[in-house]
Design an enzyme around this catalytic site. Structure first.
Site, PDB file in Angstrom:
ATOM      1  N   ARG A   1     -10.756   2.602  -5.863  1.00 13.83           N
ATOM      2  CA  ARG A   1     -11.671   1.782  -4.953  1.00 13.83           C
ATOM      3  C   ARG A   1     -13.129   2.081  -5.550  1.00 13.83           C
ATOM      4  NH1 ARG A   1     -10.984   3.120   0.930  1.00 13.83           N
ATOM      5  NH2 ARG A   1     -10.793   5.176   0.083  1.00 13.83           N
TER       6      ARG A   1
ATOM      7  N   ALA B   1     -10.307   1.771   4.828  1.00 13.29           N
ATOM      8  CA  ALA B   1      -8.979   1.780   5.391  1.00 13.29           C
ATOM      9  C   ALA B   1      -8.684   2.172   6.853  1.00 13.29           C
ATOM     10  CB  ALA B   1      -8.194   3.212   4.646  1.00 13.29           C
TER      11      ALA B   1
ATOM     12  N   LYS C   1      -9.244  13.258  -1.939  1.00 17.63           N
ATOM     13  CA  LYS C   1      -8.263  12.398  -2.497  1.00 17.63           C
ATOM     14  C   LYS C   1      -8.609  11.884  -3.967  1.00 17.63           C
ATOM     15  CE  LYS C   1      -7.594   9.288   0.528  1.00 17.63           C
ATOM     16  NZ  LYS C   1      -8.606   9.699   1.349  1.00 17.63           N
TER      17      LYS C   1
ATOM     18  N   THR D   1     -10.795  13.188  -5.908  1.00 16.02           N
ATOM     19  CA  THR D   1     -10.717  14.396  -6.758  1.00 16.02           C
ATOM     20  C   THR D   1      -9.403  14.666  -7.224  1.00 16.02           C
ATOM     21  OG1 THR D   1     -13.045  15.022  -5.697  1.00 16.02           O
ATOM     22  CG2 THR D   1     -11.597  16.679  -7.102  1.00 16.02           C
TER      23      THR D   1
ATOM     24  N   PHE E   1      -8.262   7.410   3.649  1.00 17.40           N
ATOM     25  CA  PHE E   1      -8.165   8.425   4.617  1.00 17.40           C
ATOM     26  C   PHE E   1      -6.564   8.865   4.833  1.00 17.40           C
ATOM     27  CE2 PHE E   1     -11.520   5.641   6.456  1.00 17.40           C
ATOM     28  CZ  PHE E   1     -12.441   6.658   6.270  1.00 17.40           C
TER      29      PHE E   1
ATOM     30  N   PHE F   1     -10.453  24.925  -2.391  1.00 18.58           N
ATOM     31  CA  PHE F   1     -11.636  25.120  -2.231  1.00 18.58           C
ATOM     32  C   PHE F   1     -12.132  26.501  -2.479  1.00 18.58           C
ATOM     33  CE2 PHE F   1     -11.209  20.995  -0.153  1.00 18.58           C
ATOM     34  CZ  PHE F   1     -12.362  20.243  -0.224  1.00 18.58           C
TER      35      PHE F   1
ATOM     36  N   LYS G   1     -21.169  11.084   3.496  1.00 19.68           N
ATOM     37  CA  LYS G   1     -20.273  11.656   2.253  1.00 19.68           C
ATOM     38  C   LYS G   1     -21.251  11.923   1.157  1.00 19.68           C
ATOM     39  CE  LYS G   1     -15.816  10.731   3.632  1.00 19.68           C
ATOM     40  NZ  LYS G   1     -14.493   9.828   3.087  1.00 19.68           N
TER      41      LYS G   1
ATOM     42  N   TRP H   1     -11.009  20.603  -8.978  1.00 22.57           N
ATOM     43  CA  TRP H   1     -12.407  20.368  -8.894  1.00 22.57           C
ATOM     44  C   TRP H   1     -13.183  21.436  -9.828  1.00 22.57           C
ATOM     45  CZ3 TRP H   1     -17.107  23.287  -8.195  1.00 22.57           C
ATOM     46  CH2 TRP H   1     -17.910  22.494  -7.742  1.00 22.57           C
TER      47      TRP H   1
END
Length: 562
Positions: free
Chosen positions: A99, A278, A76, A78, A306, A386, A110, A414
């Site tokens: 955030r 969240a 999200k 990215t 999330f 991806f 992560k 990305w």
């Protein structure tokens, strides 16, 4: 270094040409005397010194959400960064509102949390680590309150606070399961009054929520004063204002409350400020940052944590009730790997093509899209690409979206972000959505009883048959009604991996009920937290924390951050 080596996010960030923050401020229309510099590449903004033309309309908000995520997340942040860069590339005046990352998940599962690849906010390592000290200030304010409370009890307890009925905990910005339940005040009379206590993670603190929902410094002080931290022996609520320390807490937060200005790799201005989780809090950056971005830009791209069942619902029903920041467009991030996981594929096989699993898992995406529409907004799907995705898988998902009547685009932000063309198609679809009519509304009215608000969320958003309240939760419902708190919205604390309160039930389950084990009135933040299932307000570290691969080089530069 070989030409075909894939650079890490940190390597890409370190190779980027970062601009002086004064130049970024100038692009955003922020005067120099409104900046408080924290080195050459980051600054706080004194919002009282912003001067904006009176005929400028507030910027339109684009909210980025997602389908139910895999443990590594679906990108999200990215997507938020890449989309904003692409909108800026198309000629829109854009700002980002994100955030701040929490050290708990950074060192836990992560790693870094500032976007990825060529769609990042910079300086990435500073933002991910201690940044401008906001989280330290929030942690200090929270723990100062509890030190003052325990001192009040020790010094005679004039307010009659019952140590057995404390509802507020100390906090630490770390995943540390050993601190969930502790006993304090041991060692004799000089060490305080013994009582059971515990720690939450800083991002679950009510002071974090207050920080992110306050409209200005005066509102911050008022909200801090309204916080209920426990009850008297007569079971009457006791607030920070009763203790008389809201001024001291405000003083500790007076600098932190100013939004932080940074930049993307492409030079798009970004405000990174506040950071409630969240799954156990409301999951949005500070309201002050969002409103500041709306004041300065024509388009504001922000995110909520999330899946859309958590952060997006809370943005709509909590944050957008406090101020006029309702989104004009919502992007739902979907990934091929998340579809496969929701279709039953184990995480170690998510890189293998499997259209059957995608067809099963797409029911999860469909429920999220329908949920966004319940707020009167038509979503746009961003397929975050991806390297392991095949052309056939991407075409399958695009075709499914077309059949559903949902606008969708593959976003390669990305690998081709940072001002490249990887998000151009997505940006065009979002720009069209911003120009379309919407009919935003909340999911429920505040006049509903608390149990009916919860029932509405679990039935309308999660797809549950109903809700079951534990005996303690039923007692808390009666207490909420008695104390006049039933008019507040609800903040559901629930696993992010499932629509249910059981993280193992993937897809779009039916025939289940959500179990509410307790309710916590957050009278300063202005919402009621409903704890469901086994969700924890202090997470634990995984078996192999991300910290195991982190270090610094000889010059003190971080390595292995992501």
């Amino acid at each position: 270094m070989s030409e075909d080596k894939v650079l890490s996010d940190l390597e890409i960030a370190h190779q980027a040409a970062i601009l002086p923050i004064e130049e970024i401020a100038q692009r955003a229309g922020i005067p120099r005397d409104a900046l408080e510099l924290y080195g050459p590449y980051k600054a706080k903004i004194n919002t009282g010194k912003l001067v904006v033309s009176g005929n400028k309309a507030p910027g339109k908000v684009v909210l980025v959400s997602a389908m139910s995520p895999t443990p590594a997340g679906e990108g999200k942040s990215t997507t938020t960064v890449g989309l904003a860069d692409s909108l800026a590339r198309a000629g829109h005046r854009v700002m980002i509102a994100l955030r701040e990352p929490s050290l708990g998940p950074i060192l836990g599962m992560k790693g870094g949390a500032t976007g990825g690849g060529y769609s990042q906010v910079l300086p990435m390592d500073d933002i991910n680590l201690h940044f401008t000290g906001d989280f330290h200030a929030i942690t200090s304010a929270n723990n100062a309150l509890m030190a003052l409370v325990d001192n009040h009890i020790f010094q005679g307890n004039q307010l009659g606070i019952d140590p057995r009925r404390m509802t507020f905990k100390r906090v630490l910005d770390m995943n540390d399961r050993a601190l969930r339940e502790v006993v304090i005040g041991l060692g004799g009379p000089a060490q305080g009054v013994p009582r059971q206590d515990g720690f939450d993670i800083t991002v679950a603190s009510e002071i974090m929520a207050v920080f992110c929902l306050a409209t200005d410094l005066d509102d911050l002080r008022t909200r801090l004063g309204r916080i209920t931290f426990g009850y008297t022996y007569d079971r009457a609520p006791v607030t920070v204002a009763d203790l008389g320390v809201e001024g001291a807490l405000t003083m500790l937060l007076k600098d932190a409350i100013k939004p932080n200005l940074v930049q993307t790799i492409a030079g798009t201005p970004a405000l990174v400020h506040g950071g409630p989780f969240a799954n156990i809090a409301h999951g949005c950056n500070s309201l002050i940052a969002t409103r500041t971005a709306m004041q300065l830009a024509d388009v504001v791209v922000t995110e909520a944590g999330f899946g859309a069942d958590l952060g997006a619902e809370k943005y709509m029903d909590i944050k957008a009730r406090i101020a006029d920041v309702a989104p004009c467009a919502v992007v739902v991030v979907a990934t091929i790997r998340a579809l496969k996981m929701q279709g039953g594929v184990p995480k170690e096989r998510l890189s293998e093509p499997d259209l059957d699993a995608m067809a099963a898992g797409v029911e999860n995406l469909r429920r999220h899209l329908r949920n966004v529409a319940k707020f009167g907004i038509t979503p746009v799907v961003s397929i975050n690409k991806f390297a392991t995705d095949t052309a056939g898988e991407l075409e399958w998902l695009l075709s499914w979206c077309a059949t559903e009547g949902v606008e969708a685009a593959v976003a390669d932000v990305w690998g081709r972000g940072g001002g490249g063309d990887g998000g151009d198609e997505l940006a065009a679809k979002v720009a069209a959505a911003l120009g379309a009519a919407s009919d935003f509304h909340h999911l429920y009215p505040l006049e509903l009883p608390v149990e009916d608000k919860i029932r509405t969320i679990v039935q309308e958003i999660y797809g549950a048959d109903g809700v079951e309240f534990s005996v303690p939760a039923l007692r808390r419902l009666a207490e909420i009604e008695k104390n006049g708190w039933s008019g507040m919205p609800v903040c559901m604390a629930k696993t992010q991996y499932s629509f249910t309160d059981d993280a193992s039930r993937l897809g779009a389950p039916k025939g289940f009920r959500v179990h509410v084990r307790d309710l916590i009135p957050k009278t300063g933040a202005g919402f009621i937290v409903a704890l469901t299932g086994a969700v924890m307000t202090m997470p634990g570290l995984p078996k192999e924390p991300a910290a195991m691969r982190m270090d610094v080089d000889a010059e003190g530069n971080p390595t292995g951050l992501f």
